[in-house]
Design a protein around this motif. Sequence first.
Motif, mmCIF file in Angstrom:
data_model
loop_
_atom_site.group_PDB
_atom_site.id
_atom_site.type_symbol
_atom_site.label_atom_id
_atom_site.label_comp_id
_atom_site.label_asym_id
_atom_site.label_seq_id
_atom_site.Cartn_x
_atom_site.Cartn_y
_atom_site.Cartn_z
ATOM 1 N N ILE A 192 0.858 -1.189 0.000
ATOM 2 C CA ILE A 192 0.000 0.000 0.000
ATOM 3 C C ILE A 192 0.889 1.232 0.000
ATOM 4 N N LEU A 193 0.577 2.176 -0.866
ATOM 5 C CA LEU A 193 1.259 3.469 -0.901
ATOM 6 C C LEU A 193 0.249 4.545 -0.592
ATOM 7 N N LEU A 194 0.550 5.373 0.433
ATOM 8 C CA LEU A 194 -0.327 6.467 0.829
ATOM 9 C C LEU A 194 0.469 7.757 0.919
ATOM 10 N N PRO A 195 -0.128 8.890 0.546
ATOM 11 C CA PRO A 195 0.615 10.157 0.582
ATOM 12 C C PRO A 195 1.007 10.544 2.013
ATOM 13 N N GLN A 196 2.207 11.108 2.142
ATOM 14 C CA GLN A 196 2.653 11.601 3.439
ATOM 15 C C GLN A 196 1.850 12.838 3.834
ATOM 16 N N ALA A 197 1.714 13.042 5.151
ATOM 17 C CA ALA A 197 1.037 14.243 5.641
ATOM 18 C C ALA A 197 1.896 15.466 5.347
ATOM 19 N N LYS A 198 1.226 16.577 5.065
ATOM 20 C CA LYS A 198 1.958 17.815 4.831
ATOM 21 C C LYS A 198 2.616 18.277 6.123
ATOM 22 N N PRO A 199 3.791 18.900 6.028
ATOM 23 C CA PRO A 199 4.484 19.349 7.248
ATOM 24 C C PRO A 199 3.620 20.311 8.049
ATOM 25 N N GLY A 200 3.620 20.157 9.369
ATOM 26 C CA GLY A 200 2.831 21.019 10.253
ATOM 27 C C GLY A 200 2.817 20.441 11.636
#
Length: 604
Positions: free
Chosen positions: A587-595
């Motif tokens: 499974i490939l899922l997008p990383q969370a945006k920095p914050g």
Amino acid sequence: MNYGNRQWVIPALKSASIYALVGGLWILLSDKALDLLVTNHDTYTMLQTWKGWFYVLVTALLVFALLSKYLKQSFDQKESIRLSQERLAFALGAVRDGVWDWDLTTDEVYFSPGYTAMLGYEDNAGFTNINSWQDNMHPDDREHSLEVSKDCIEGRIGHFAMEFRMRTKDGGWCWILGRGKVVAHDHTGRALRMVGTHTNITHQKRVEHELRTLRNSMENIINSMPSVIIGTDRDMQITQWNRSAEMLTGAPAKLALGYRLTDILHLPEELTDSITQAVTHGEALELTQQNLLGDASRIANIFVFPLKNEGITGAVIRIDDVTEQVQMQQIIVQTEKMISLGGLAAGMAHELNNPLSGILQSVQNIQRRSAEDLPANQNAAQNVGLDLKAMHDYFRDRDINRFLDGIQSSGQRAAGIINNLLAFSRSSDSSLAPCSVPDLLDNAIALAESDYNLAKQYDFKAVHIHREYEPNLPAITVTAQEIEQVFLNLLKNSAMAMAGEPTPDKEPTITLRTSSDGPMVRIEIEDNGPGFPDGVSKRLFEPFFTTKPPGEGTGLGLSVSYFIITQNHQGQITAETAPGGGARFTILLPQAKPGPQGVAAQRE
């Protein structure tokens, strides 16, 4: 160019020769007769005079008869020619055709008034030779037209009919249908004269172009339709076959046209009979949710629309593949069942929480009220004459403390299971939030460990979990409950597959791997079970496809998981057989945006 205008000479010479012969014989024989019969000079002279006048009279009568016949024939011929010319003029005027007459010996050409009129000229306007035709012809048509004319002149073809364009007076182009043939040859066979007609077919060509454009447009419309469109005549001969029909059957239109429908489209026999009867009798027919081409995995709606024009002329058959619609309806029904089951599970969890809370509180109170160091316990024991130390020795000897600890531990474990069940069954608001991948995996494992099914003969707690988590793994922005549902489904499938085909010398193991992969986070769930049969991995995510025995699976788990990953989270999910055997889901899922939230989720 008055060929044959001296044909009267031979008959005239024959008549003159006969007349001269008869006249000569008359003179010779009459003189001999007079010499023998008449001796008187005066009588002889008188008879000679009468003979001369008789000859003159006969000659005059003969000349009059001959001239009358000739003049009558000449008049009749002229009148016939006049009438023929008049009829030809009327006919050409009615059809608005042009006539041309080409003298091949001089290259002079006669062009009729209708010929030049169709080009917009009021008179011949210089159309006198073959160059007048060639110079006004469209450059793209000139070479071919000259070759055809040459073939006819040289005898390779008897006559010709060809289409070409000619320039009109206003500079436009007029489509011409030209016909012609050689009508005169010399004694060596060389062509001397060619005649023909020109017909203005501009309107016809325009109509043909419009019809061709309309037909192409209709074909594009029919071919762009996702439905299978088939036209047939009354005898079930195929007359229309669109691109969807080609894709369904693999038969191109060129092959299908002209064949009977049953020879190309191999439907089940009962469907074929129904369609044939509807087409033959001109009856509309609607058949819903039929097995398509005998394949139970494909569902179609079939419609037959009769074509009637002074009787039954055929039918249009439309076939709509509604497999995905039917599957979606079944998914909705199954989802509603799952929602109902989730609500039931939530209700049961709430109901169980109440007695479980009482059990835990009671155990805690027993432990607390039997403790030796609490003054309240010491006072109550002293009032009833109880030795707390002796009681604790008794508890120790009889393992009562261990039993109480076991009740508390089991109760706390049951409470954790119920809390997980409540969290999993609780309605999601589909809100995305940064989450820790290891935490989501561990939560799914905790849920899976509570799943024990004697009927399926597997216990997830018997499976060894091997974790290979990358340190400081970036968080992912997901709906936690949906991703936990995907992980839980994959974990349970792996456990069931390994329980179904156990290997005595191998401990059932599921390996969980996490790592960064560019802007994505990679999650791998791999087992050491039997893996996938050949060709199965390509169909695993299709709705209702399952490798489990009948009654042991709906075939929706992986398709729902695929939808959650790809549609709801813009990720990817693939399945393959691991190098050492067993199944591996990636499974490939997008990383969370920095914050701040992403950092917090990463730390957790």
